[in-house]
Motif scaffolding. Structure first.
Motif, PDB file in Angstrom:
ATOM      1  N   THR A 172       2.077  -5.306  -0.990  1.00 33.20           N
ATOM      2  CA  THR A 172       1.350  -4.100  -0.624  1.00 33.20           C
ATOM      3  C   THR A 172      -0.040  -4.501  -0.124  1.00 33.20           C
ATOM      4  O   THR A 172      -0.513  -5.605  -0.365  1.00 33.20           O
ATOM      5  CB  THR A 172       1.191  -3.140  -1.826  1.00 33.20           C
ATOM      6  OG1 THR A 172       0.152  -3.627  -2.680  1.00 33.20           O
ATOM      7  CG2 THR A 172       2.478  -3.010  -2.613  1.00 33.20           C
ATOM      8  N   PRO A 219       8.474  -4.024  -4.101  1.00 33.68           N
ATOM      9  CA  PRO A 219       7.633  -3.954  -2.913  1.00 33.68           C
ATOM     10  C   PRO A 219       8.277  -4.745  -1.767  1.00 33.68           C
ATOM     11  O   PRO A 219       8.798  -5.830  -1.992  1.00 33.68           O
ATOM     12  CB  PRO A 219       6.309  -4.600  -3.342  1.00 33.68           C
ATOM     13  CG  PRO A 219       6.475  -5.060  -4.722  1.00 33.68           C
ATOM     14  CD  PRO A 219       7.865  -4.782  -5.179  1.00 33.68           C
ATOM     15  N   ASP A 233       0.678   1.752   3.708  1.00 35.15           N
ATOM     16  CA  ASP A 233       0.002   0.718   2.921  1.00 35.15           C
ATOM     17  C   ASP A 233       0.891   0.182   1.801  1.00 35.15           C
ATOM     18  O   ASP A 233       0.736  -0.964   1.373  1.00 35.15           O
ATOM     19  CB  ASP A 233      -1.281   1.275   2.315  1.00 35.15           C
ATOM     20  CG  ASP A 233      -2.255   1.734   3.376  1.00 35.15           C
ATOM     21  OD1 ASP A 233      -2.582   0.930   4.264  1.00 35.15           O
ATOM     22  OD2 ASP A 233      -2.687   2.906   3.339  1.00 35.15           O
ATOM     23  N   VAL A 234       1.783   1.023   1.311  1.00 31.80           N
ATOM     24  CA  VAL A 234       2.698   0.632   0.230  1.00 31.80           C
ATOM     25  C   VAL A 234       4.114   0.963   0.677  1.00 31.80           C
ATOM     26  O   VAL A 234       4.394   2.088   1.106  1.00 31.80           O
ATOM     27  CB  VAL A 234       2.350   1.365  -1.082  1.00 31.80           C
ATOM     28  CG1 VAL A 234       3.396   1.084  -2.154  1.00 31.80           C
ATOM     29  CG2 VAL A 234       0.963   0.972  -1.568  1.00 31.80           C
ATOM     30  N   LYS A 235       5.015  -0.024   0.577  1.00 27.97           N
ATOM     31  CA  LYS A 235       6.399   0.130   1.019  1.00 27.97           C
ATOM     32  C   LYS A 235       7.298  -0.355  -0.109  1.00 27.97           C
ATOM     33  O   LYS A 235       7.278  -1.548  -0.440  1.00 27.97           O
ATOM     34  CB  LYS A 235       6.638  -0.698   2.279  1.00 27.97           C
ATOM     35  CG  LYS A 235       5.578  -0.485   3.349  1.00 27.97           C
ATOM     36  CD  LYS A 235       5.578  -1.597   4.382  1.00 27.97           C
ATOM     37  CE  LYS A 235       4.317  -1.499   5.242  1.00 27.97           C
ATOM     38  NZ  LYS A 235       4.305  -2.468   6.350  1.00 27.97           N
ATOM     39  N   TRP A 238       2.259   6.138   1.848  1.00 30.39           N
ATOM     40  CA  TRP A 238       3.189   5.186   1.253  1.00 30.39           C
ATOM     41  C   TRP A 238       4.600   5.677   1.578  1.00 30.39           C
ATOM     42  O   TRP A 238       4.808   6.858   1.886  1.00 30.39           O
ATOM     43  CB  TRP A 238       3.075   5.134  -0.266  1.00 30.39           C
ATOM     44  CG  TRP A 238       1.737   4.783  -0.842  1.00 30.39           C
ATOM     45  CD1 TRP A 238       0.585   4.483  -0.169  1.00 30.39           C
ATOM     46  CD2 TRP A 238       1.424   4.709  -2.236  1.00 30.39           C
ATOM     47  NE1 TRP A 238      -0.432   4.228  -1.056  1.00 30.39           N
ATOM     48  CE2 TRP A 238       0.054   4.360  -2.331  1.00 30.39           C
ATOM     49  CE3 TRP A 238       2.145   4.900  -3.404  1.00 30.39           C
ATOM     50  CZ2 TRP A 238      -0.589   4.201  -3.555  1.00 30.39           C
ATOM     51  CZ3 TRP A 238       1.514   4.743  -4.632  1.00 30.39           C
ATOM     52  CH2 TRP A 238       0.163   4.395  -4.705  1.00 30.39           C
ATOM     53  N   ASN A 276       2.851  -6.997  -5.902  1.00 31.95           N
ATOM     54  CA  ASN A 276       4.021  -7.703  -5.335  1.00 31.95           C
ATOM     55  C   ASN A 276       5.144  -7.934  -6.343  1.00 31.95           C
ATOM     56  O   ASN A 276       6.108  -8.622  -6.042  1.00 31.95           O
ATOM     57  CB  ASN A 276       3.595  -9.056  -4.748  1.00 31.95           C
ATOM     58  CG  ASN A 276       3.011  -9.991  -5.795  1.00 31.95           C
ATOM     59  OD1 ASN A 276       3.036  -9.684  -6.991  1.00 31.95           O
ATOM     60  ND2 ASN A 276       2.475 -11.117  -5.361  1.00 31.95           N
ATOM     61  N   PRO A 311      -4.796   0.862  -5.522  1.00 32.66           N
ATOM     62  CA  PRO A 311      -4.664   1.604  -4.261  1.00 32.66           C
ATOM     63  C   PRO A 311      -5.815   2.565  -3.983  1.00 32.66           C
ATOM     64  O   PRO A 311      -6.491   3.046  -4.890  1.00 32.66           O
ATOM     65  CB  PRO A 311      -3.363   2.375  -4.464  1.00 32.66           C
ATOM     66  CG  PRO A 311      -3.321   2.622  -5.937  1.00 32.66           C
ATOM     67  CD  PRO A 311      -3.909   1.386  -6.566  1.00 32.66           C
ATOM     68  N   ILE A 333       1.837  -2.322  -7.397  1.00 32.72           N
ATOM     69  CA  ILE A 333       1.119  -1.723  -6.268  1.00 32.72           C
ATOM     70  C   ILE A 333      -0.257  -2.322  -6.035  1.00 32.72           C
ATOM     71  O   ILE A 333      -0.722  -2.427  -4.897  1.00 32.72           O
ATOM     72  CB  ILE A 333       1.028  -0.195  -6.465  1.00 32.72           C
ATOM     73  CG1 ILE A 333       2.445   0.410  -6.401  1.00 32.72           C
ATOM     74  CG2 ILE A 333       0.108   0.455  -5.432  1.00 32.72           C
ATOM     75  CD1 ILE A 333       2.527   1.867  -6.783  1.00 32.72           C
TER      76      ILE A 333
END
Length: 214
Positions: free
Chosen positions: A191, A187, A175-177, A45, A196, A39, A36
């Motif tokens: 992100t 990810p 922002d985070v997927k 997210w 990553n 964050p 991540i």
């Protein structure tokens, strides 16, 4: 008489203004930082995956890690207060974080009332988005009304994508997927915080899933 509303326009920010700002970030380390990054406690997210691939296990592992920094509220809409949820909490040793993790099953207005209380948790996990049954406008209102809280949505999947138009909109804005597949959390794109690298949720589950494909 001019009936148009007159707005007082504040000065625009410069780079020096934002350089002085302090942001509420979480100093992740190890596997979590590689997944991540570092964050901010704000925005949203989204985590998605098909049933049986480790989505809930990952959500609880993440909740446990987050609770090491700040109090986490888990809205267990899908499993509620069933035995299966109790078993999932025990399997992930959630009791080790004590009162830093709390949960309930509630719809939007009741959850909002909870978040309006003094010292309410700043990290909110909603499991699942499909059971939450909110509109796109409700999602954006949450972000606008609680700008210092982080909302993490757990979503069902359709193929390799989050299921439904709202889930797709949240993915675009988040922002985070993270996609969960065969007990690996990956990810989708980097992100916005630097992570990553995929995260293995459960070694045995991952190996068994790979064996079935051979």
């Amino acid at each position: 008489m001019n009936s148009e509303t007159t707005y007082k326009v504040p000065p625009a920010y410069s780079y020096s203004d934002i350089a002085k700002m302090k942001f509420n970030t979480l100093p992740f380390e190890g596997d979590w930082k590689e997944l991540i990054g570092t964050p901010e406690v704000a925005g949203s997210w989204i985590i998605w995956g098909k049933s049986g691939n480790g989505k809930t296990r990952f959500a609880l592992q993440l909740a446990k890690y987050l609770a090491g920094f700040q109090k986490v509220y888990y809205n267990s809409l899908e499993e509620g207060l069933k035995l299966s949820f109790k078993n999932a909490l025990e399997a992930n040793n959630i009791k080790s974080v004590g009162s830093k993790f709390c949960f309930h099953k509630e719809k939007l207005q009741q959850m909002r009332a909870r978040l309006d209380k003094d010292r309410s948790p700043n990290i909110v996990i909603i499991d699942s988005l499909q059971h939450f049954r909110i509109k796109e406008s409700d999602y954006y209102s949450l972000l606008e009304d609680y700008p210092k809280k982080l909302f993490i949505f757990i979503s069902h999947a359709q193929g390799t994508e989050p299921k439904g138009e709202l889930a797709d909109e949240i993915r675009y804005n988040s922002d985070v997927k993270i996609r969960v597949h065969q007990f690996v959390a990956s990810p989708v794109e980097n992100t916005r915080y630097g992570g990553n690298k995929p995260y293995i949720i459960w070694d045995e589950g991952m190996r068994n899933a790979q064996i079935k494909l051979t």
